[in-house]
Design an enzyme around this catalytic site. Structure first.
Site, PDB file in Angstrom:
ATOM      1  N   GLY A 108      -0.718  -3.268  51.362  1.00  0.00           N
ATOM      2  CA  GLY A 108       0.189  -1.602  50.545  1.00  0.00           C
ATOM      3  C   GLY A 108       1.089  -2.650  49.471  1.00  0.00           C
ATOM      4  N   PHE A 109       1.441  -3.772  49.514  1.00  0.00           N
ATOM      5  CA  PHE A 109       2.230  -4.545  48.589  1.00  0.00           C
ATOM      6  C   PHE A 109       2.612  -3.703  47.288  1.00  0.00           C
ATOM      7  CE2 PHE A 109      -2.187  -5.568  49.500  1.00  0.00           C
ATOM      8  CZ  PHE A 109      -1.631  -7.095  50.826  1.00  0.00           C
TER       9      PHE A 109
ATOM     10  N   ARG B 275      16.674 -15.541  61.060  1.00  0.00           N
ATOM     11  CA  ARG B 275      15.816 -15.578  62.569  1.00  0.00           C
ATOM     12  C   ARG B 275      14.389 -15.210  62.817  1.00  0.00           C
ATOM     13  NH1 ARG B 275      18.759 -12.951  67.778  1.00  0.00           N
ATOM     14  NH2 ARG B 275      17.234 -13.304  68.525  1.00  0.00           N
ATOM     15  N   ILE B 276      13.647 -15.639  62.960  1.00  0.00           N
ATOM     16  CA  ILE B 276      12.432 -15.403  62.818  1.00  0.00           C
ATOM     17  C   ILE B 276      12.243 -14.425  64.164  1.00  0.00           C
ATOM     18  CG2 ILE B 276      10.189 -16.672  63.075  1.00  0.00           C
ATOM     19  CD1 ILE B 276      11.594 -16.577  60.035  1.00  0.00           C
TER      20      ILE B 276
ATOM     21  N   GLY C  16      13.608 -11.900  56.015  1.00  0.00           N
ATOM     22  CA  GLY C  16      12.716 -10.994  55.871  1.00  0.00           C
ATOM     23  C   GLY C  16      11.615 -12.256  55.142  1.00  0.00           C
ATOM     24  N   VAL C  17      10.407 -11.819  55.179  1.00  0.00           N
ATOM     25  CA  VAL C  17       9.477 -13.105  54.551  1.00  0.00           C
ATOM     26  C   VAL C  17       8.667 -12.613  53.612  1.00  0.00           C
ATOM     27  CG1 VAL C  17      10.323 -14.785  56.885  1.00  0.00           C
ATOM     28  CG2 VAL C  17       8.160 -13.033  57.089  1.00  0.00           C
ATOM     29  N   GLY C  18       8.084 -10.921  53.682  1.00  0.00           N
ATOM     30  CA  GLY C  18       6.992 -10.531  52.915  1.00  0.00           C
ATOM     31  C   GLY C  18       6.822 -10.870  51.506  1.00  0.00           C
ATOM     32  N   GLU C  19       7.850 -11.403  51.234  1.00  0.00           N
ATOM     33  CA  GLU C  19       7.823 -11.939  49.494  1.00  0.00           C
ATOM     34  C   GLU C  19       7.580 -12.838  49.063  1.00  0.00           C
ATOM     35  OE1 GLU C  19       9.525  -7.579  47.264  1.00  0.00           O
ATOM     36  OE2 GLU C  19       9.535  -7.942  49.236  1.00  0.00           O
TER      37      GLU C  19
END
Lengths: 353, 751, 164
Positions: free
Chosen positions: B249-250, B640-641, B714-717
């Site tokens: 999606g991005f 946290r992961i 969050g790690v998406g970006e």
């Protein structure tokens, strides 16, 4: 894709007869033709499927020592044919630097010769393109033309020929065997593709219906096997067309160059043989200065087709000089992991393991 | 659509507990066998195929379409144009909130950007619809295109990004610049980029009476449902949007786009189910892009290399008919300490589709410019780039003055530098070569991305057999939502993950907000966590209030849920299974809901961001300028992961986007026509496998009690930020040539 | 006009009349045979999502006319696993997280199977990366893909040795 009639003739003669009709096109793997049809660039009325024609899918050594590559031999099969790769390593390296493994498994030798330019204005049917639509103009001339031609172009067309395969073939005096309505003939590869001139819509010397049967490498071509390289500069490590490329092949006698072969890719609308540069090398002891002089000679007639592509002239000189240096150093035992790439390790061994 | 079975062995490998464990993807078997259903895979009886015809001009009017020729093609059922397009309940040009983007739904004959849909051909077969669209052969009345950042009419937008002020400052930047020992001023250009998810936007739309079912990839199911309801004048309850898997999606699938709605309109027009899938070239217009920018950075330091002033100015472009302004300068709010910081934005309007959020919108574009400028400033000061960044480390958020909720960036710098071997870097450029004579360069960049929370809801159920069901309309676009949320759900219910059924990807489930802003795991995860806690509390009450239970009298706070049992906290030998509790109560199941949103108190008190440090090695051919990013090491602190295996993949993906930003992708816009000349994956280069031979991502421990219940940032970006600049800086270090026009192409190095 | 066509798809011989010569192998699989595992990412031979094996060779099915492949033996992602037993390449992709969104994955896996069969890359990571460069992954799962191909190569080699 437009509707078309699909024919699958059983013999070459039937194929030629069918394909000589206006609006007909040959279909082999279709890796370029179907792409063009999906984009509306090609809209043939009839497809003449030649994939079942007998005798076109073999690589054979002829009694005189030449090698005959059937028009339907797939790029990957040819490149991975151990005997072929040993005798014509630059051809194999060029093949493996082109497109992707999937495309190389499908694409044929004959089709590779006939692949059409990747000029974005040619591909874009809303743009003016003299090659696609004669007389419409050339939108590339003042457009996005950073990668366009620096040799042999005209105001009518500044596109380049995208083939890697054809570059070492041109260097090695390959001959194209065809069969047309007027019978069989042989065409030197160097004379096969046409520069744009006033008629960029004419891309090769083939007559309507004329069918490529084979590409032949003469016996002398194998004499360069020990000193042959293909070098291709790209904007992505793999799966990209050449910004510019060169094939260099040397026949060494002792520490001197007996004979040199040089051709460039990505710089003109045909694979560009550099005969003056070759002549300059004959009988000489190879060194960097000599190779640089040869490179200068190879690009002596070059001029940018737009300011944005002026860089390609010096780039092409450097590629020629490096390709000669690599060829002089000797053909590697195995085609590098990154074929034809500047990142193919000269020192051997796998980095990043 | 087939029922999703997500627990098939051996896809799911157990490593012990749930959260924090590197579980393989629960949807792994579906994805490796081709069974994972994407929208275009949907099959409905009587399905018709629809194909768009799009504009080849940037601006003007469509004066003629050869509808007769298209209809004459065998198999063509109908051609939808402004003449016969079914009526809508809402004007596609209406805009009642900033998240409502204007759509091109054949409302008139106007063309306002290249590749704008101008007709839809509907046919029995895909082949017929495709050729029908070609046969329309549109004619136009063409007006001159406005293209490029030098277009007339520069203005200051009211807001940028999502309602951020276009201008912000603290301190006196001009005074800081005037009094500085060293100054750098440089202008960087970034091109228009297109999301180019591997899956083209697709929709299968199916009306049954007054109900509409659509299969379409969505990063925001409830918003898509709401938009459809508005446009079609329907009750949202009668619209079901299904999106169990997105093929990437991005940001481009955050809002349902015009072409998807045209698929619904085609279904309405024909009275039959319709599938519409974008051709790749159709994705360069109506489904968003990352806007181009021209960023001017002015930096100044004192004699010790401490920043005294930082001005980050961005010129960007939006469409002529809608507003999205890439907030590139805002990255300077948070990264480096300076007594004076100013950020500002200007914009022009061009004849393009409206730009949109694209992975790290603003941060990615801003980061490559700021990190390049920081590198240039370090060089001007004669300092190592890492030393310079540490010298200007922000202990509090510089612009807001707020403390950080947590910030383990120093540790990221330390671990990343050590792992990478940064100490071997020469200070001067063009000093390092490999055994083959290739130029070698080391570069670094700081990564940052805000830790956001949106809104999400979830429902948790405990069934009489002791198993759990958790529902939240979350979106799996590759980040691993099916797995990570199931891990959160399992822990929230004190169940083994195999005892959980996790339901997601449909609009008839609790609204999980959007998968965007790197906030999906944080937000929906918190909602799931709270739903689980609530239903456990309910279960606990059933037990602790019943004299027949071994937990009687323990009180809610006195029990914990573990492995399907409630235990007394003060005496763990006293416990009871979920099943026994429900059985005694005579209940088939109990359920509770949970919700999550931004905590205004925490947001007011703290600056909340994830951070990281990326180190890049590039090799450059000294003669040809061909570049390869041979090694990247990123160290990230992101709270946290939940699942380190998925996080590694997410970070790698971001880092590769950074490589792509620096070296590869750009839309080649012909400024005469405003058209993208490389609308395909052959010429619009994104990295191939051979472009990124060595990646390493380190996650640095970080405990953040403020961001949300889970401590997730969050790690998406974040991976793209820092990485792009690191690669650009490495190219400078390899060559001594500073390229400020991205992507860095070989002609700029040798020209 | 329709043409008879015979294909062996995932081991099953299928005969049918093709009413349109424009149909590519990709669209035949997806739209007419309900084998939607093979994906369309670009339809122009530029992404590799549609990779299948034809007569044992990996090719882009988007650039192959079905009618021209009468008699061909086709293997798609749906035919790779044996019942519930995943192919070693599939298992390795899961283990090494060689995908994210999963859309390019069927093509990656078919390409990996083709690559290992071709026998040119062996256990050289650089050759694997080059050999997998015809398959774009926008999510950027390349590291996991390379690890998975290398592991599957070893697994298949071991199996072949045991069988020998």
């Amino acid at each position: 894709m437009n509707r078309f009639e699909y024919l699958r003739p059983a013999t070459a003669a039937d194929a030629v007869a069918a394909a000589a009709q206006p609006g007909a096109a040959y279909l082999a793997a279709g890796t370029n033709l179907l792409d063009l049809m999906k984009g509306g660039i090609a809209r043939p009325d009839t497809l003449v499927d030649i994939t079942r024609l007998p005798g076109l899918d073999t690589v054979e050594t002829l009694p005189d020592g030449s090698t005959r590559i059937g028009a339907l031999v797939r790029n990957a099969r040819l490149a991975h044919d151990a005997g072929f790769a040993r005798r014509y390593p630059a051809v194999a390296e060029a093949l493996l630097s082109g497109a992707s493994p999937q495309l190389r498994n499908a694409a044929t030798a004959g089709g590779n010769l006939l692949q059409r330019t990747r000029c974005t204005y040619f591909y874009d049917t809303a743009s003016a393109c003299n090659k696609r639509q004669p007389g419409s103009g050339c939108d590339a001339l003042h457009g996005d033309n950073r990668l366009h031609a620096v040799l042999g172009w005209s105001e009518r067309c500044i596109a380049t020929h995208p083939s890697d395969f054809c570059v070492p073939l041109a260097a090695l005096d390959a001959v194209v065997e065809t069969h047309g309505p007027a019978g069989p003939r042989e065409i030197p590869l160097e004379a096969f593709h046409l520069l744009p001139g006033d008629a960029p819509e004419r891309e090769t010397v083939l007559q309507p219906g004329e069918l490529i049967l084979a590409v032949r490498l003469p016996p002398q071509a194998a004499e360069f096997a020990a000193h042959s390289r293909y070098l291709k500069v790209r904007e992505r490590t793999s799966y990209a067309f050449a910004v510019a490329s060169a094939a260099a092949a040397l026949r060494m006698e002792g520490d001197r160059v007996a004979e040199a072969r040089i051709a460039l890719g990505g710089v003109a609308l045909k694979p560009w043989r550099a005969r003056e540069a070759e002549a300059l090398l004959a009988g000489q002891k190879p060194d960097a200065a000599l190779f640089r002089r040869a490179a200068d000679a190879a690009l002596a007639d070059a001029r940018p087709s737009a300011p944005a592509n002026a860089f390609k002239i010096e780039l092409a000189r450097r590629i020629v000089a490096r390709a000669l240096t690599l060829a002089a150093a000797g053909t590697p035992n195995r085609i590098p992991a990154l074929p034809a790439s500047p990142f193919a390790h000269q020192t051997g061994g796998a980095h990043h393991a | 659509m087939p029922e999703l079975k997500l627990n098939q062995a051996p896809a799911h490998v157990r490593h012990g507990s749930n959260m924090g464990q590197p579980l393989t993807r629960r949807d792994g078997v579906l994805k490796v066998t081709g069974a994972a259903p994407y929208a275009a895979d949907s099959k409905v009886e009587g399905l018709l195929h629809a194909v768009l015809a799009v504009s080849t001009i940037a601006r003007g009017r469509v004066t003629h379409l050869d509808v007769a020729a298209a209809k004459a093609h065998p198999g063509v059922v109908d051609v939808m144009t402004p003449e016969n397009r079914p009526a809508l309940a809402e004007d596609p040009d209406a805009k009642t909130n900033p998240f409502m983007f204007r759509l091109d739904l054949l409302q008139n004959d106007r063309v306002r950007y290249p590749n704008q849909p101008i007709a839809v051909v509907i046919a029995d077969t895909l082949e017929a619809a495709t050729e029908g669209a070609a046969l329309l052969a549109p004619r136009y009345e063409t007006e001159p295109a406005r293209a490029g950042l030098d277009t007339e009419g520069r203005f200051s937008p009211n807001t940028v990004g999502v309602g951020n002020p276009a201008e912000a400052s603290h301190g006196d930047v001009e005074a800081g610049l005037a009094g500085a020992a060293k100054r750098v001023e440089a202008t960087y250009e970034t091109p228009a980029q297109y999301h180019n998810a591997m899956e083209p936007h697709a929709i299968v739309a199916h009306f049954e009476g007054d109900r509409l079912t659509v299969d379409t990839p969505s990063q925001g199911l409830a918003m898509a449902q709401g938009r459809l309801a508005g446009l079609f004048g329907m009750d949202p309850k009668n619209i079901l949007v299904r999106s169990p898997f997105l093929g990437g999606g991005f940001g481009s699938k955050g809002f349902i786009a015009g072409p998807q709605i045209l698929g619904v309109l085609a279904a309405k027009l024909t009275g039959r189910p319709v599938k519409l899938v974008l051709r790749r070239e159709h994705m360069y217009g109506p489904v968003g892009h990352r806007a181009p920018t021209r960023q001017t950075l002015r930096l100044a330091t004192d004699g010790d290399g401490a920043l005294q002033a930082l001005h980050h100015h961005t010129l960007t472009a939006s469409s002529t008919f809608d507003d999205f302004f890439e907030p590139a300068s805002d990255i300077a709010h948070t990264l480096y300490a300076s007594p004076a910081i100013r950020t500002s934005h200007e914009a022009v309007r061009v004849d393009s589709g409206t730009p949109l959020f694209m992975r790290a919108p603003g941060e990615a574009t801003g980061s490559i410019a700021l990190e390049s400028a920081i590198d240039e400033m370090a060089e001007a000061c004669g300092m190592d780039p890492l030393e310079f960044r540490l010298k200007n480390y922000a202990e509090i958020e510089p612009l807001s003055g707020k403390p950080f909720s947590s910030k383990a960036l120093r540790e990221c710098y330390r671990q990343g530098a050590e792992r990478f071997g940064w100490s071997k870097r020469s200070l001067a450029p063009r000093q390092m070569r490999d055994a083959d004579g290739l130029l070698v360069g080391y570069g670094m960049g700081t990564a940052t991305f805000p830790a956001l929370m949106f809104q999400a809801n979830a429902k948790a159920i405990i069934k009489r057999d002791g198993t759990g069901v958790v529902e939240s309309g979350t979106h799996d676009m590759g980040q691993g939502a099916w797995t990570a949320f199931a891990q959160v759900a399992a822990d929230s219910l004190g169940l083994d993950i195999e005892q959980i059924e996790y339901r997601a990807g449909r609009s008839d489930l609790p609204d999980a907000g959007i998968a965007g802003g790197s906030a999906h795991t944080a937000t929906a995860g918190t909602a799931i966590h709270r739903a689980g806690a609530a239903v456990i509390a309910k279960l606990a009450a059933l037990a602790t209030e019943n004299p027949d239970s071994p937990l009687y009298g323990a009180g809610n706070a006195g029990v914990i849920a573990r492995e399907g049992r409630l235990h007394r906290r003060d005496d763990e030998s006293r416990s009871e299974t979920f099943a026994a509790i429900l059985d005694r109560a005579g209940l088939d199941q109990i359920e509770e809901s949970g919700a999550a949103a931004t905590d205004p108190a925490a947001a007011g008190a703290y600056a909340m961001h994830a951070h990281g440090a990326v180190f890049a090695e590039v090799k450059v051919d000294p003669d040809f300028g061909q570049i390869r990013a041979t090694r990247l090491v990123g160290a990230f602190a992101a709270g946290r992961i939940i699942n380190p295996k998925l996080v590694r993949s997410q970070l790698f993906g971001g880092m590769i986007w950074g490589v792509s930003f620096a070296l590869h992708e750009h839309a080649a816009v012909d400024h005469r026509t405003g058209r993208v000349m490389n609308p395909n994956l052959g010429e619009y280069h994104i990295p191939v496998n051979a472009d990124v031979p060595a990646l390493e991502a380190i996650t640095v421990d970080e405990h953040d009690p403020h961001v949300n219940d889970l401590g997730v940032k969050g790690v998406g970006e974040i991976g793209i930020t820092g990485s792009a600049g690191a690669v650009a800086n490495a190219v400078w270090h390899a060559t001594g040539v500073r390229v400020r026009n991205f992507p860095i192409t070989l002609d700029q190095l040798i020209g | 006009m329709s043409s008879p066509l015979t294909l062996t798809v995932n081991g099953v011989q299928r005969r049918f009349d093709l009413d349109d010569p424009r149909v590519t192998l990709l669209d035949l699989l997806r739209e007419r045979l309900d084998l939607t595992g093979t994906k369309k990412g670009c339809d122009r031979g530029q992404c590799g999502a549609c990779t299948i094996l034809v007569d044992g060779q990996r090719i882009n099915s988007c650039l192959a006319l079905a009618i021209s492949h009468d008699g061909a033996d086709i293997l798609t992602i749906e035919g790779v696993a044996h019942g519930d037993a995943l192919h070693p390449v599939q298992a390795a992709f899961i283990q090494h997280d060689g995908f994210q969104c999963g859309f390019c994955t069927p093509g990656q896996i078919m390409s990996a199977i083709g690559l290992i069969r071709e026998g040119q890359a062996g256990d050289d990571p650089e050759r694997v990366r080059e050999g997998m460069s015809g398959n774009l992954c926008r999510c950027g799962a390349y590291a996991g893909i390379t690890e998975a191909v290398l592991e599957a190569h070893h697994t298949l080699n071991r199996k072949a040795e045991q069988a020998a």
